[in-house]
Design a protein around this motif. Structure first.
Motif, PDB file in Angstrom:
ATOM      1  N   ALA A   1       8.906  12.386  -1.296  1.00 58.05           N
ATOM      2  CA  ALA A   1       8.067  12.286  -2.491  1.00 58.05           C
ATOM      3  C   ALA A   1       7.893  10.814  -2.876  1.00 58.05           C
ATOM      4  N   ASP A   2       7.150  10.573  -3.942  1.00 59.67           N
ATOM      5  CA  ASP A   2       6.948   9.192  -4.379  1.00 59.67           C
ATOM      6  C   ASP A   2       8.289   8.572  -4.764  1.00 59.67           C
ATOM      7  N   ASN A   3       8.575   7.420  -4.192  1.00 62.14           N
ATOM      8  CA  ASN A   3       9.848   6.739  -4.479  1.00 62.14           C
ATOM      9  C   ASN A   3       9.707   5.274  -4.124  1.00 62.14           C
TER      10      ASN A   3
ATOM     11  N   ALA B   1       3.403   2.918   2.981  1.00 57.78           N
ATOM     12  CA  ALA B   1       4.836   3.069   2.691  1.00 57.78           C
ATOM     13  C   ALA B   1       5.290   4.507   2.979  1.00 57.78           C
ATOM     14  N   HIS B   2       4.441   5.498   2.638  1.00 56.01           N
ATOM     15  CA  HIS B   2       4.784   6.894   2.969  1.00 56.01           C
ATOM     16  C   HIS B   2       4.966   7.056   4.487  1.00 56.01           C
ATOM     17  N   ILE B   3       4.068   6.419   5.263  1.00 51.78           N
ATOM     18  CA  ILE B   3       4.137   6.564   6.733  1.00 51.78           C
ATOM     19  C   ILE B   3       5.493   6.091   7.258  1.00 51.78           C
TER      20      ILE B   3
ATOM     21  N   ASN C   1       0.855  -1.197   0.000  1.00 46.33           N
ATOM     22  CA  ASN C   1       0.000   0.000   0.000  1.00 46.33           C
ATOM     23  C   ASN C   1       0.893   1.251   0.000  1.00 46.33           C
ATOM     24  N   HIS C   2       0.666   2.106  -0.978  1.00 47.93           N
ATOM     25  CA  HIS C   2       1.473   3.313  -1.178  1.00 47.93           C
ATOM     26  C   HIS C   2       1.446   4.245   0.053  1.00 47.93           C
ATOM     27  N   LEU C   3       0.280   4.379   0.671  1.00 55.50           N
ATOM     28  CA  LEU C   3       0.148   5.326   1.790  1.00 55.50           C
ATOM     29  C   LEU C   3       0.855   4.809   3.037  1.00 55.50           C
TER      30      LEU C   3
ATOM     31  N   ILE D   1       1.018  13.528   3.764  1.00 54.64           N
ATOM     32  CA  ILE D   1       0.621  14.832   3.213  1.00 54.64           C
ATOM     33  C   ILE D   1       1.259  14.937   1.834  1.00 54.64           C
ATOM     34  N   SER D   2       0.437  14.715   0.809  1.00 52.50           N
ATOM     35  CA  SER D   2       1.012  14.647  -0.534  1.00 52.50           C
ATOM     36  C   SER D   2       0.122  15.361  -1.537  1.00 52.50           C
ATOM     37  N   GLY D   3       0.390  15.099  -2.826  1.00 51.95           N
ATOM     38  CA  GLY D   3      -0.409  15.727  -3.876  1.00 51.95           C
ATOM     39  C   GLY D   3      -1.779  15.069  -4.012  1.00 51.95           C
TER      40      GLY D   3
HETATM   41 ZN    ZN Z   1       2.591   9.476  -2.753  1.00 52.80          ZN
END
Ligand code: ZN
Ligand code: KG4
Length: 311
Positions: free
Chosen positions: A298-300, A114-116, A110-112, A136-138
């Motif tokens: 950012a997305d990575n 992963a951001h956490i 899950n992308h979100l 907190i993203s785009g």
């Molecule tokens: Zn993202």
């Protein structure tokens, strides 16, 4: 800590990213961005972004392997949700093909989430639970209560625009360029944040909503243009940034008072914002964990591998 070589693939939006996590450390994190191309359209065009992923995926893979032989990969992790479907499909197809060729397991991530966990770039360090996680993203603005790597409770999510989306739309209206967040961040002057775009701050326990603020800023710009008044770019963007960060911070403070957490982790493109970072550190005694670099905010793909390594 797992001793694994993880190949991670992220194609949820406009960045084609492939990374390798080797024994819990980032070995490579390649990001081939199509932002410049999207810039000409003022935002991300999904079909165009998907075509760029198709073009960039194999070059990114070669760069990410950086001397590692494909058979040295133990696990293939990829973003499966959320994101632009046509873009996710490119990453998913690459992951599935590598899984069949290399006969290595596949792990959808899950992308979100992963951001956490994108702050956790060194797997030898322990993670202290529970903590608050803010993405907190785009595309997203959400706060989670993170009790363990797999117990993640959503506390709040925006009902309309995301914070980064507001930055991008306001920057577009002011013809500053895309993405707007880093540009507005660089222009920021606290003493010039003198315009009032909100009559009243939102109640802290309500879901995030930013479309009212965005519309107020866009209306102000249109009014100045119609009346042929010069636009004070620094004053407009600084006032917008101060207001939106005030709203985010008020909500985080509310949840910090509700839950006895060990820290707060931020991720997503906007987490690179200097004003947000400074205000967050001053907010409370609770530890603040943030991605070590803008690339990790950012997305990575490294964050996909970092999270996969914890599962
Ligand atoms: Zn993202
Ligand atoms: O996480 P991300 O790369 O992609 C999404 O999943 O959306 O976030 C991109 C967003 C863009 O809206 C961009 O303007 C914003 O993050 N951004 C920033 C900063 N750097 C990137 N916003 C405010 N300040 C920054 N320094």
């Amino acid at each position: 800590m797992k001793k694994l070589n993880i190949l991670a693939i992220e194609t949820s939006c406009d960045d084609t990213s492939i990374a390798v996590i080797k024994n819990g450390q980032i070995y490579s994190n390649i990001i081939l961005s199509s932002a410049e191309l999207q810039n000409t359209y003022g935002g991300v065009v999904p079909e165009l972004a998907a075509r760029m992923h198709e073009k960039n995926a194999i070059p990114a893979l070669k760069l990410a392997l950086k001397g590692l032989a494909p058979h040295e990969i133990d696990l293939i992790a990829y973003t499966n949700d959320p994101g632009l479907r046509v873009c996710l499909n490119v990453g998913e197809s690459l992951a599935y093909t590598l899984h069949l060729l290399l006969k290595k397991p596949l792990l959808p991530v899950n992308h979100l989430y992963a951001h956490i966990f994108s702050f956790h770039d060194d797997a030898t360090k322990p993670i202290e639970y529970p903590f608050l996680g803010a993405v907190i993203s785009g595309g997203h603005t959400s706060i989670y209560l993170v009790k363990s790597v797999s117990e993640i409770e959503l506390l709040n999510a925006t009902v309309d625009d995301a914070v980064g989306e507001c930055y991008d739309k306001i920057a577009r209206e002011l013809k500053l360029g895309y993405p707007g967040g880093p540009l507005i961040d660089r222009m920021f002057e606290l003493e010039k944040a003198n315009l009032k775009f909100m009559h009243k701050m939102p109640t802290v326990d309500a879901p995030f909503s930013f479309s009212g603020l965005k519309t107020a800023v866009l209306n102000h710009i249109n009014k100045c243009n119609m009346m042929k008044q010069p636009l004070d770019l620094v004053s407009i963007t600084s006032s917008f940034q101060k207001t939106i960060i005030d709203i985010v911070l008020a909500k985080i403070k509310f949840y910090l008072n509700q839950y006895p957490v060990k820290g707060i982790a931020i991720g997503g493109g906007v987490s690179a914002n200097h004003y947000l970072q400074a205000r967050l550190k001053a907010l409370s005694d609770v530890a603040v964990w943030m991605p070590a670099t803008n690339a990790l905010s950012a997305d990575n793909a490294a964050m996909i591998g970092i999270y996969a390594n914890l599962l």
